[in-house]
Design a protein around this motif. Structure first.
Motif, PDB file in Angstrom:
ATOM      1  N   ARG A  73       0.838  -1.204   0.000  1.00 11.64           N
ATOM      2  CA  ARG A  73       0.000   0.000   0.000  1.00 11.64           C
ATOM      3  C   ARG A  73       0.875   1.258   0.000  1.00 11.64           C
ATOM      4  O   ARG A  73       0.560   2.255  -0.654  1.00 11.64           O
ATOM      5  N   PRO A 121      -3.044   4.247  -1.212  1.00 17.84           N
ATOM      6  CA  PRO A 121      -4.289   3.667  -0.698  1.00 17.84           C
ATOM      7  C   PRO A 121      -5.410   3.622  -1.727  1.00 17.84           C
ATOM      8  O   PRO A 121      -6.343   2.826  -1.595  1.00 17.84           O
ATOM      9  N   LEU A 158      -4.788   0.095  -3.562  1.00 17.14           N
ATOM     10  CA  LEU A 158      -4.939  -1.111  -2.739  1.00 17.14           C
ATOM     11  C   LEU A 158      -5.891  -0.817  -1.588  1.00 17.14           C
ATOM     12  O   LEU A 158      -5.602  -0.002  -0.720  1.00 17.14           O
ATOM     13  N   ARG A 159      -7.030  -1.497  -1.615  1.00 17.48           N
ATOM     14  CA  ARG A 159      -8.062  -1.274  -0.603  1.00 17.48           C
ATOM     15  C   ARG A 159      -8.260  -2.534   0.228  1.00 17.48           C
ATOM     16  O   ARG A 159      -7.793  -3.614  -0.135  1.00 17.48           O
ATOM     17  N   TYR A 214      -9.676  -7.263   0.703  1.00 17.57           N
ATOM     18  CA  TYR A 214      -8.524  -6.754  -0.021  1.00 17.57           C
ATOM     19  C   TYR A 214      -8.840  -6.805  -1.514  1.00 17.57           C
ATOM     20  O   TYR A 214      -9.245  -7.841  -2.062  1.00 17.57           O
TER      21      TYR A 214
END
Length: 425
Positions: free
Chosen positions: A294, A299, A302-303, A307
């Protein structure tokens, strides 16, 4: 040699060096031993050539003829930069009695241009348009070896594995798609001993870089939209997003591949199972890796919970799968540049890699097209594929079968010997 990538130092004696290489080559072909003084690049290529059972007295075979050649090269990405390559190299080749050649990623020569006398001489060893000069079939040579090691290469005199080529010197550099990093082919200059100089290696490398820059100008990377993920044939995937190129570590490559495959997302427990063979690895380890990823990507990309990737990702392995599912076998093979993250042992990646490979092989064998079968058999990942070599031998015209049949028999013996050794342990 102070530079292992250069065949001859600027003040080197070409005749003496050629003689030493000839003796070293004869020693290798007779006893399989590499003498001191042979560059490691060349020694490794000789060993690969010997394992592929390349015939020292053989010649490259012509695989693309007439209309088939015209259609293939007209649709090839490098056709768009041929005017630039001619502008940069044409006069140099004609004045120096050299040849300029451009090949695709399978080392099939699409253009061979230059001095007429040199073209006639080169024709005697099948250095002609439509011929395949992949290292696995033509042995050590600049375009084939440059594609194998994916960097600029210079090959001088008896460094060539096949004897009919040993009167020549060549330098070649790979050309990549400037956005995805996919290998498109190589640009080569071939001629006499005068090319055995650091300048020719630097020159062809500069031409390759110029071609990549021109491709980027002709088809700029759009801002926004989908990210591009290149993971076939690479241990470390390349992610391109909004003009930013990120080379991922091996573990981060595995994570991004799994999330690209599952755009709906994965829970921490699911991702843990996909990534680690060792059941003792804890969620803390995974969270640490995700935290580092991340920080690298941001951010927005990539959450969590679950995921997932925050933008659409156009992955090369997904493109191959879609083409195959729609019946476009040739297009699928054209986009397949090697196994998915070949060094990865992550369970999820291994399943994806094997599934895609097996789907391609099954469709390939069922189609029985000799050109497509040859593309696979003569690739790095297909050179030991017995089923494909058998299918190729059956599909080829009778006069072209012996080499494929010999390779299939050799692989069959190797497998039988391996099984026998295992049975005796």
């Amino acid at each position: 040699m102070t530079d292992p990538w250069v065949a001859l130092e600027p003040d080197g004696d070409a005749g003496r060096r050629a003689g030493a290489l000839r003796r070293a080559y004869e020693q290798f072909t007779a006893a399989g031993r590499v003498e001191a003084g042979v560059r490691p690049l060349v020694a490794e290529s000789w060993r690969r050539s010997a394992r592929a059972r390349v015939a020292p007295e053989g010649r490259a075979s012509v695989e693309l003829h007439d209309d088939e050649l015209a259609v293939h090269r007209d649709g090839h990405p490098l056709s768009r930069v041929m005017p630039l390559i001619r502008e940069l190299m044409g006069a140099y080749a004609v004045d120096g009695e050299h040849l300029v050649a451009v090949c695709d990623a399978q080392a099939r020569l699409l253009w061979v241009e230059g001095h007429p006398a040199a073209r006639r001489r080169a024709g005697r060893m099948n250095f002609v348009e439509g011929a395949r000069w992949a290292e696995a079939v033509a042995g050590t040579n600049a375009p084939g070896t440059a594609l194998t090691v994916d960097r600029p290469v210079q090959v001088f005199a008896a460094e060539h594995f096949q004897r009919p080529v040993q009167d020549w010197t060549c330098a070649a550099a790979p050309v990549h798609d400037p956005h995805s990093g996919r290998l498109l082919g190589a640009v080569d200059i071939t001629g006499g001993n005068g090319l055995a100089h650091p300048h020719s290696l630097a020159f062809v490398g500069a031409v390759a870089r110029a071609a990549e820059s021109q491709l980027a100008l002709l088809a700029p990377q759009p801002r926004g939209g989908a990210a591009q993920l290149t993971a076939l044939g690479r241990d470390e995937a390349l992610l391109v997003l909004e003009g930013r190129r990120v080379r991922l570590s091996r573990r981060h490559s595995e994570i991004v591949v799994m999330l690209a495959h599952r755009p709906e997302g994965l829970s921490g427990d699911e991702l843990l199972l996909e990534l680690y063979e060792d059941e003792r690895i804890t969620p803390v380890t995974l969270r640490a890796e995700l935290s580092r990823l991340r920080a690298l990507l941001g951010p927005r990309l990539l959450r969590s919970r679950p995921y997932r990737l925050g933008v659409a990702v156009d992955a090369d392995f997904g493109t191959v799968g879609r083409r195959l599912a729609s019946g476009g076998l040739a297009a699928a093979l054209g986009g397949y540049t090697g196994p998915l993250l070949p060094a990865s042992r992550a369970p999820g990646v291994v399943r994806l890699r094997e599934r895609l490979r097996d789907q391609l092989r099954t469709a390939l064998i069922a189609r029985g097209d000799p050109g497509l079968l040859a593309d696979w058999a003569y690739s790095r990942w297909g050179e030991d594929d017995l089923a494909v070599w058998r299918a190729l031998a059956a599909a080829l015209p009778e006069h072209r079968r012996p080499a494929a049949q010999a390779r299939a028999r050799a692989l069959d013996r190797e497998l039988a010997e391996g099984a026998s050794r295992l049975g005796g342990e």
